[in-house]
Design an enzyme around this catalytic site. Sequence first.
Site, short mmCIF file in Angstrom:
data_model
loop_
_atom_site.label_atom_id
_atom_site.label_comp_id
_atom_site.label_asym_id
_atom_site.label_seq_id
_atom_site.Cartn_x
_atom_site.Cartn_y
_atom_site.Cartn_z
N CYS A 95 9.08 -7.88 -8.76
CA CYS A 95 8.58 -7.30 -10.00
C CYS A 95 9.79 -6.71 -10.75
CB CYS A 95 7.54 -6.22 -9.71
SG CYS A 95 6.19 -6.88 -8.70
N GLY B 151 7.34 -2.21 -0.30
CA GLY B 151 6.75 -3.42 0.25
C GLY B 151 5.37 -3.73 -0.27
N GLU B 152 4.95 -4.97 0.02
CA GLU B 152 3.62 -5.44 -0.40
C GLU B 152 2.71 -5.42 0.84
OE1 GLU B 152 1.61 -6.31 -3.07
OE2 GLU B 152 0.29 -6.54 -1.36
N SER C 176 -2.41 -0.27 -2.25
CA SER C 176 -2.02 -0.82 -3.55
C SER C 176 -1.41 -2.21 -3.36
CB SER C 176 -1.00 0.10 -4.21
OG SER C 176 -0.50 -0.49 -5.39
N SER D 70 -1.76 -3.21 -8.96
CA SER D 70 -0.63 -3.02 -9.88
C SER D 70 -0.81 -4.02 -11.01
CB SER D 70 0.69 -3.28 -9.15
OG SER D 70 0.90 -2.28 -8.19
N LEU D 71 -1.47 -3.59 -12.07
CA LEU D 71 -1.83 -4.53 -13.14
C LEU D 71 -0.66 -4.70 -14.12
CD1 LEU D 71 -4.36 -6.19 -13.96
CD2 LEU D 71 -4.82 -4.35 -15.61
N HIS D 72 -0.32 -3.65 -14.81
CA HIS D 72 0.89 -3.53 -15.64
C HIS D 72 0.93 -4.42 -16.88
CE1 HIS D 72 2.10 -1.08 -12.37
NE2 HIS D 72 2.50 -2.04 -11.58
N ASN E 139 9.61 4.87 -14.19
CA ASN E 139 10.67 5.64 -13.55
C ASN E 139 11.95 4.81 -13.59
OD1 ASN E 139 11.25 7.98 -11.73
ND2 ASN E 139 11.94 6.24 -10.51
N CYS F 185 9.19 4.87 -5.99
CA CYS F 185 9.26 3.60 -5.28
C CYS F 185 10.69 3.10 -5.10
CB CYS F 185 8.44 2.60 -6.10
SG CYS F 185 8.08 1.09 -5.28
N1 SAH Z 1 3.76 -3.52 -3.48
C1 SAH Z 1 2.61 -2.75 -3.81
C2 SAH Z 1 2.71 -1.29 -3.41
C3 SAH Z 1 4.02 -0.59 -3.62
S1 SAH Z 1 4.53 -0.23 -5.26
C4 SAH Z 1 2.30 -2.87 -5.27
O1 SAH Z 1 3.11 -3.42 -6.02
O2 SAH Z 1 1.21 -2.45 -5.65
C5 SAH Z 1 3.54 1.19 -5.73
C6 SAH Z 1 3.38 1.33 -7.25
O3 SAH Z 1 4.58 1.81 -7.87
C7 SAH Z 1 3.03 0.01 -7.91
O4 SAH Z 1 1.99 0.15 -8.86
C8 SAH Z 1 4.31 -0.32 -8.60
O5 SAH Z 1 4.07 -1.22 -9.63
C9 SAH Z 1 4.81 1.04 -9.04
N2 SAH Z 1 6.22 1.07 -9.42
C10 SAH Z 1 7.23 0.34 -8.90
N3 SAH Z 1 8.40 0.65 -9.51
C11 SAH Z 1 8.11 1.58 -10.43
C12 SAH Z 1 8.91 2.30 -11.39
N4 SAH Z 1 10.20 2.11 -11.48
N5 SAH Z 1 8.28 3.20 -12.18
C13 SAH Z 1 6.94 3.42 -12.05
N6 SAH Z 1 6.15 2.77 -11.18
C14 SAH Z 1 6.73 1.86 -10.38
FE1 SF4 Z 2 6.39 -5.56 -6.83
FE2 SF4 Z 2 5.23 -3.70 -5.27
FE3 SF4 Z 2 7.15 -5.32 -4.27
FE4 SF4 Z 2 7.80 -3.43 -6.05
S1 SF4 Z 2 6.99 -3.10 -3.99
S2 SF4 Z 2 8.50 -5.60 -6.04
S3 SF4 Z 2 5.97 -3.40 -7.37
S4 SF4 Z 2 5.13 -5.94 -5.04
#
Ligand code: SAH
Ligand code: SF4
Length: 402
Positions: free
Chosen positions: A146, A206-207, A238, A260-262, A337, A380
Amino acid sequence: MSLSIDLGPAPIRAPARISLPAEKPHLVGLGREALAQALEKAGVPAKQVRMRTAQIWHWLYVRGVSDFSAMRNISKDLREKLISEFDISRPEIVEEQISVDGTRKWLLRYPPRGAGRPVEVEAVYIPEKGRGTLCVSSQVGCTLTCTFCHTGTQRMVRNLTAGEIVGQLLIARDRLGDFPAHDTPDGAIVPGEGRLVSNVVMMGMGEPLYNYDNVRDALAVVSDGDGLAISKRRITLSTSGVVPMIRPTGEEMGVGLAISLHAVRNDLRDILVPINRKYPLEQLLEACRTYPGASNARRITFEYVMLKDVNDSDEEARELVRLLKGIPAKINLIPFNPWPGSNYGCSDWDRIERFAAIVNEAGYASPIRTPRGRDILAACGQLKSESERMKKTERMAAGAAA
Ligand code: SAH
Ligand code: SF4
């Protein structure tokens, strides 16, 4: 969780130490059945196995001991046998940081598995009024990329085992004083409602749905009513959208779901959350619509990171509301962030408020997630990257000195 200005106490950093390979099987993270089998295999007489399993379970998860010698109701001989056969140690705390707002972050090191190296992950504790949430990691790094997420830039090293996932909660309870002192009389146990860690979110590194079996096994231990006793209603997983694993998560784990829609369009989500190319929005939302156990009392959380001029327009807020129609949903707007080298900025505050107002008008309450632990970069992937940066600097210093 973002930015940094406040001066928290200086981090406590443990000296790097060479961890010896874990030779003995670790008991933390095994289900009751697997624990019973391990004991039987180690020679515990068959007619004692049930009782010993219950005793060890109680010591590990109700009393939080990490040493067999503290298990007073187990005979000395058996304790010695257990010590020689099994490991119940905690991960090493490499660093602990405490924010001025009470947020705590731990960098934890786990011993190598097989021919691998020791690995490090982070866990974050966020205290709130009347509750406290522990944010737990499921993998070392992430295979997904991501574009706004720092963990996504880090190499995926390996999945955490169920025991390593549970270990994060054990460390948090140790450090927060959430376990009863080991020498208190039996019965003097911190009651569930008095506990500082009341909620768990699988939102660290992690996922989790790419480490499905270990996360499932870990959450079964975490939610066991005669152990760590965090109710499934207080656990949220999540995911970036691993569609085929969403239904099994509801059926087998029965925990709350966060997505995590975004982005509200496939073309943008393909870039921000690239797993969208495999499982596009339509499939993801359909999986949410049919998530087992979702109801107005148990809503699915949709996380939406606010990226300046990328996904934060009024039109997108309206589209978000339209997309979620018919799904019992709540929306978390997360101020982005920033991290060193990121190509995005956080939306201006008035933009976030305008976006929130549109979402609010559609009936979704107080959706902006307040940044916490600003001074200790409790977001994160950030602690891990800090430590990686430090190692690089140390390496460079060593190189210069040579
Ligand atoms: N991998 C999973 C869970 C971990 S990330 C997921 O992607 O859902 C947890 C959350 O933090 C997710 O919604 C992710 O999109 C968000 N996140 C990751 N980096 C971020 C950042 N720099 N600022 C704000 N939210 C962030
Ligand atoms: Fe994407 Fe979640 Fe992995 Fe970050 S931790 S790269 S938001 S899947």
